[in-house]
Design a protein around this motif. Structure first.
Motif, short mmCIF file in Angstrom:
data_model
loop_
_atom_site.label_atom_id
_atom_site.label_comp_id
_atom_site.label_asym_id
_atom_site.label_seq_id
_atom_site.Cartn_x
_atom_site.Cartn_y
_atom_site.Cartn_z
N LEU A 191 58.63 -81.15 26.78
CA LEU A 191 59.27 -81.50 25.73
C LEU A 191 60.87 -81.04 26.13
O LEU A 191 61.32 -80.09 26.69
CB LEU A 191 59.20 -80.50 24.51
N VAL A 192 61.82 -82.23 26.09
CA VAL A 192 63.25 -82.07 26.49
C VAL A 192 63.72 -81.95 25.08
O VAL A 192 63.93 -83.16 24.36
CB VAL A 192 63.57 -83.29 27.30
N SER A 193 64.44 -80.92 25.07
CA SER A 193 64.84 -80.49 23.52
C SER A 193 66.50 -80.21 23.74
O SER A 193 66.98 -79.71 24.54
CB SER A 193 64.21 -79.50 23.07
N LEU B 100 65.79 -70.09 18.47
CA LEU B 100 64.52 -69.83 17.84
C LEU B 100 63.63 -71.19 17.44
O LEU B 100 62.42 -71.38 17.40
CB LEU B 100 64.85 -68.94 16.62
N GLN B 101 64.28 -72.11 17.03
CA GLN B 101 63.63 -73.34 16.20
C GLN B 101 63.27 -74.09 17.56
O GLN B 101 62.20 -75.01 17.30
CB GLN B 101 64.75 -74.02 15.43
N VAL B 102 63.81 -74.25 18.68
CA VAL B 102 63.22 -74.99 19.94
C VAL B 102 61.86 -74.52 20.24
O VAL B 102 61.08 -75.02 20.44
CB VAL B 102 64.12 -74.65 20.93
N GLY B 103 61.92 -72.92 20.02
CA GLY B 103 60.70 -72.39 20.51
C GLY B 103 59.62 -72.72 19.40
O GLY B 103 58.28 -72.92 19.85
N GLU B 104 60.02 -72.67 17.95
CA GLU B 104 58.97 -73.02 17.13
C GLU B 104 58.31 -74.35 17.30
O GLU B 104 57.06 -74.80 17.01
CB GLU B 104 59.85 -72.72 15.56
N VAL C 119 59.00 -76.54 28.39
CA VAL C 119 60.55 -77.01 27.66
C VAL C 119 61.51 -77.00 28.61
O VAL C 119 61.51 -76.11 29.40
CB VAL C 119 60.67 -75.88 26.34
N VAL C 120 62.20 -77.83 28.43
CA VAL C 120 63.47 -78.16 28.96
C VAL C 120 64.65 -78.35 27.92
O VAL C 120 64.40 -79.20 27.01
CB VAL C 120 63.70 -79.40 30.18
N VAL C 121 65.59 -77.49 28.32
CA VAL C 121 66.74 -77.70 27.11
C VAL C 121 67.98 -78.37 27.74
O VAL C 121 68.44 -77.97 28.73
CB VAL C 121 67.12 -76.26 26.50
N THR C 122 68.49 -79.50 26.96
CA THR C 122 69.50 -80.24 27.45
C THR C 122 70.37 -80.27 26.13
O THR C 122 70.09 -79.56 25.10
CB THR C 122 69.21 -81.57 27.98
N HIS C 123 71.50 -81.18 26.19
CA HIS C 123 72.39 -81.10 24.97
C HIS C 123 72.84 -79.85 24.65
O HIS C 123 72.51 -79.43 23.29
CB HIS C 123 71.75 -81.99 24.05
N LEU C 124 73.26 -78.92 25.61
CA LEU C 124 73.62 -77.66 25.10
C LEU C 124 74.94 -77.50 24.52
O LEU C 124 75.84 -77.76 25.11
CB LEU C 124 73.53 -76.66 26.66
N ALA C 125 74.94 -76.99 23.26
CA ALA C 125 76.26 -76.94 22.59
C ALA C 125 76.33 -75.25 22.54
O ALA C 125 75.51 -74.55 22.16
CB ALA C 125 76.23 -77.44 21.35
N PRO C 126 77.65 -74.49 22.73
CA PRO C 126 78.76 -75.64 23.05
C PRO C 126 79.19 -76.00 24.41
O PRO C 126 80.06 -76.59 24.90
CB PRO C 126 79.80 -74.62 22.78
N VAL D 194 60.18 -72.47 30.02
CA VAL D 194 61.44 -72.80 29.57
C VAL D 194 62.37 -72.97 30.73
O VAL D 194 62.80 -71.73 31.44
CB VAL D 194 61.79 -71.99 28.74
N THR D 195 63.27 -73.94 30.78
CA THR D 195 64.28 -74.12 31.54
C THR D 195 65.45 -74.60 30.81
O THR D 195 65.38 -75.61 29.93
CB THR D 195 64.08 -75.09 32.64
N ILE D 196 66.68 -73.83 30.98
CA ILE D 196 67.92 -74.55 30.53
C ILE D 196 68.48 -75.51 31.78
O ILE D 196 68.90 -75.01 32.68
CB ILE D 196 68.83 -73.36 30.30
N ALA D 197 68.56 -76.61 31.18
CA ALA D 197 69.00 -77.82 32.26
C ALA D 197 70.45 -77.60 32.46
O ALA D 197 71.17 -77.48 31.87
CB ALA D 197 68.59 -79.01 31.91
#
Length: 332
Positions: free
Chosen positions: A238-240, A279-283, A293-300, A323-326
């Protein structure tokens, strides 16, 4: 590098010389030719339209066999492709999640540079309603340069309209692209009333890519969404997107300290309901039963390592997989 060419030069030799010149300036480090591997590269991981010195605008590339598929094309997408070692000539198709400028700012360069470097064939763009209108505008903007070409009388580049095809998608749309099944779901980045004229005209999509042996879901920009949960069911990756609301609001206050109250309230509604907190990404990941899970589009966008560690902990309160923060150019 300057290339002097006689106007009588045979077209075939002209193309060959151009290719050699490009190779001399930008040596190929492509890693996908003759490969059966599948990779998803986060070309740009910035969240939102504000520029960042450390993160490029939202763009990704899916690699499979000897082909590449862009997934959103934020400003600088072509440059990020080069940094990732992916040649523009490998791009077979483009998927656009929604039409906010931070996700499409690099599309004209992708299309225009294909023409300027004399790449053959047609690239297909898959996107939400309005994509055809967007591409029509880009095609019109490319006409002067295509007609002037390299300034050799009688030699024009390909007509821009002949190099691109658009297929608009909506909720539930499914296409097969080179053996990859791509499914779209309408997410909650917009909250126009279902069935309303605005809902028909403007949609934000999430995509699922089912490849041989692997499934990847790209949320694009979205808030909490049961449709995205269904789309992501059992996916390998999941790329979120993700937002740190507190830090983003602080950035807004710093950049626009005198923003009028109605404008700020509208911005807050967008940020708090049309995006996902850690928290919502995890849910979402837990409910969908994804494997990682990979997190992208990281704001700010601008974060410290303690911030990144905190995000991972918050995601893993509900989701217990990797979980990885890209960062830009990370490959998964």
């Amino acid at each position: 590098m300057h290339i002097w060419i006689r106007t009588t030069l045979n077209a075939k030799w002209f193309v060959a010389l151009l290719v050699l010149a490009v190779a001399a300036v930008e040596p190929s480090v492509a890693v996908i030719i003759n490969s059966s591997d599948t990779s998803f590269i986060a070309l740009g991981t910035m969240g939102g339209p504000v520029s960042s010195p450390v993160r490029s605008q939202p763009a990704n590339v899916l690699l499979h066999a000897d082909k590449a598929y862009l997934v959103d094309t934020g400003d600088g997408a072509v440059q990020q492709l080069a940094k990732a070692g992916v040649q523009l000539s490998a791009v077979r198709a483009i998927f656009i999640s929604h039409l906010h400028v931070d996700h499409i700012g690099g599309l004209e360069a992708v299309l225009g540079l294909r023409i300027q470097t004399l790449l053959p064939g047609v690239v297909t763009i898959y996107g939400p309603p309005g994509t055809q209108l967007l591409v029509d505008g880009i095609v019109a903007a490319l006409q002067p340069s295509a007609q002037a070409a390299y300034g050799i009388p009688g030699r024009r580049w390909a007509s821009p309209e002949s190099t691109v095809k658009v297929i608009e998608m909506t909720d539930g749309s499914k296409v097969d692209v080179d053996g990859i099944t791509v499914t779209a779901a309408q997410n909650t980045h917009y909250d126009f009333a279902p069935g309303s004229p605005d809902d028909q005209r403007f949609k934000s999509l999430s995509f699922r890519f089912d490849l041989p042996g692997r499934s990847i879901v790209y949320t694009g920009d979205t808030g909490p969404s049961e449709a995205v949960e269904r789309l992501a069911k059992g996916a390998d990756l999941l790329v979120s997107e993700m937002i740190d609301l507190e830090m983003t609001v602080a950035t807004i206050h710093r950049v626009e300290p005198n923003m009028p109250k109605p404008q700020f309230e509208g911005m807050m509604k967008h940020l708090s309901t049309h995006h996902l907190s850690p928290l919502q990404v995890g849910e979402l990941a837990a409910r969908a039963g994804v494997k990682s899970v990979v997190v992208t589009h990281l704001a700010p966008g601008t974060t410290t390592q303690p911030d990144l560690d905190r995000y991972v902990r918050e995601i893993q309160r509900n989701f217990h997989g990797p979980v990885t923060i890209a960062n830009d150019l990370d490959r998964f």
